[in-house]
Enzyme design. Structure first.
Site, PDB file in Angstrom:
ATOM      1  N   ARG A 103      61.897 -26.421  10.903  1.00  0.00           N
ATOM      2  CA  ARG A 103      60.665 -25.924  11.515  1.00  0.00           C
ATOM      3  C   ARG A 103      59.466 -26.394  10.704  1.00  0.00           C
ATOM      4  O   ARG A 103      59.433 -26.247   9.482  1.00  0.00           O
ATOM      5  CB  ARG A 103      60.656 -24.396  11.544  1.00  0.00           C
ATOM      6  N   THR A 107      53.304 -24.851  12.197  1.00  0.00           N
ATOM      7  CA  THR A 107      53.351 -24.529  13.632  1.00  0.00           C
ATOM      8  C   THR A 107      54.607 -23.760  14.043  1.00  0.00           C
ATOM      9  O   THR A 107      54.662 -23.229  15.155  1.00  0.00           O
ATOM     10  CB  THR A 107      53.330 -25.825  14.456  1.00  0.00           C
ATOM     11  N   ASP A 199      64.963 -16.418   4.703  1.00  0.00           N
ATOM     12  CA  ASP A 199      65.281 -17.795   5.103  1.00  0.00           C
ATOM     13  C   ASP A 199      66.784 -18.032   4.951  1.00  0.00           C
ATOM     14  O   ASP A 199      67.299 -18.107   3.833  1.00  0.00           O
ATOM     15  CB  ASP A 199      64.489 -18.785   4.238  1.00  0.00           C
ATOM     16  N   ASP A 202      67.962 -21.212   2.940  1.00  0.00           N
ATOM     17  CA  ASP A 202      67.726 -21.077   1.503  1.00  0.00           C
ATOM     18  C   ASP A 202      68.701 -20.092   0.868  1.00  0.00           C
ATOM     19  O   ASP A 202      69.142 -20.293  -0.273  1.00  0.00           O
ATOM     20  CB  ASP A 202      66.283 -20.632   1.234  1.00  0.00           C
TER      21      ASP A 202
END
Ligand code: PRP
Ligand code: URA
Length: 209
Positions: A103, A107, A199, A202
């Site tokens: 991503r 945005t 995340d 991660d």
């Protein structure tokens, strides 16, 4: 009509606590994603087509049911990789087709960076694997790519989805079945799921940024 199923099961609730907890170490996080993926996988495959097969036990001849469809697992890199091994334990004969997306941080729009799908040979059923379905942009791109490839039936498996994400997929792809362990109410201003788990990539790969 939307085909979103949130799986309700005490084991799912239990393992969701482990992935949500920020104190969970990466090895435990991966193990919890593994267990959640297997639980999702059982539900997401419960109506696959089977065909009769004759076999001989040590006692006598009998008839069993074996899968009658070619299945492709489609992990979305990176985080979807954490769901591949548990799904292969359930479906050892499935092919694994990787699609790479990240991503854009400004945005939140998905950017494709890896796609080696062949022109032909699409599976009958594709199981899209990604622990997070946030805005739905990444899954949207993958579903469109799989339709273009010629996959007959597409199912999406995610650990945590946002309400907006499942609404989007249900609206835009009414034939696609979506299986999730949790549907969280909102996205924050960086399009992270709230409460979510942070995340996923991660945390699986221990790469905090
Ligand atoms: C995450 C996640 C999904 C996507 C979901 O990937 O694994 O692919 O975001 O967000 P969306 O529904 O708003 O598109 P990310 O871009 O962080 O890449 P990574 O897996 O490589 O960390
Ligand atoms: N991707 C993640 O890994 N987590 C989110 O909450 C949203 C997108």
């Amino acid at each position: 009509m939307s085909q979103v199923t949130r799986i309700e099961h005490p084991l799912i609730e239990h393992h969701l606590c482990r992935v949500r907890d920020q104190a969970t170490r990466p090895s435990e996080f991966r193990a919890a994603v593994h267990r959640l993926s297997m639980l999702l996988g059982v539900y997401a495959t419960q109506d696959l087509t089977t065909e009769p097969v004759g076999l001989t036990t040590p006692i006598c001849e009998t008839v069993g049911q074996q899968l009658a469809v070619r299945i492709g697992l489609v992990p979305i890199l990176r985080a979807g990789l954490g769901m591949v091994e548990p799904m292969l334990q359930l479906l050892p004969d499935a092919a694994v087709w990787h699609l790479g997306l990240y991503r854009n941080e400004e945005t939140a729009e998905p950017v494709g960076y890896y796609d080696k799908l062949p022109l032909q040979n699409a599976p009958n059923v594709a199981l899209v694997l990604d622990p997070m379905l946030a805005t739905g942009g990444s899954v949207d791109l993958v579903i469109r790519r799989l339709m273009q490839w010629g996959v007959d039936e597409i199912r999406v498996l995610s650990v945590i989805a946002s309400q907006a994400g499942v609404d989007r997929v249900g609206r835009d792809f009414p034939d696609v079945k979506v299986y999730v362990a949790a549907i969280d109410p909102t996205l924050n201003d960086q399009s992270y799921i709230v409460p979510g788990l942070g995340d996923a990539g991660d945390r699986i790969f221990d790469t905090p940024t």
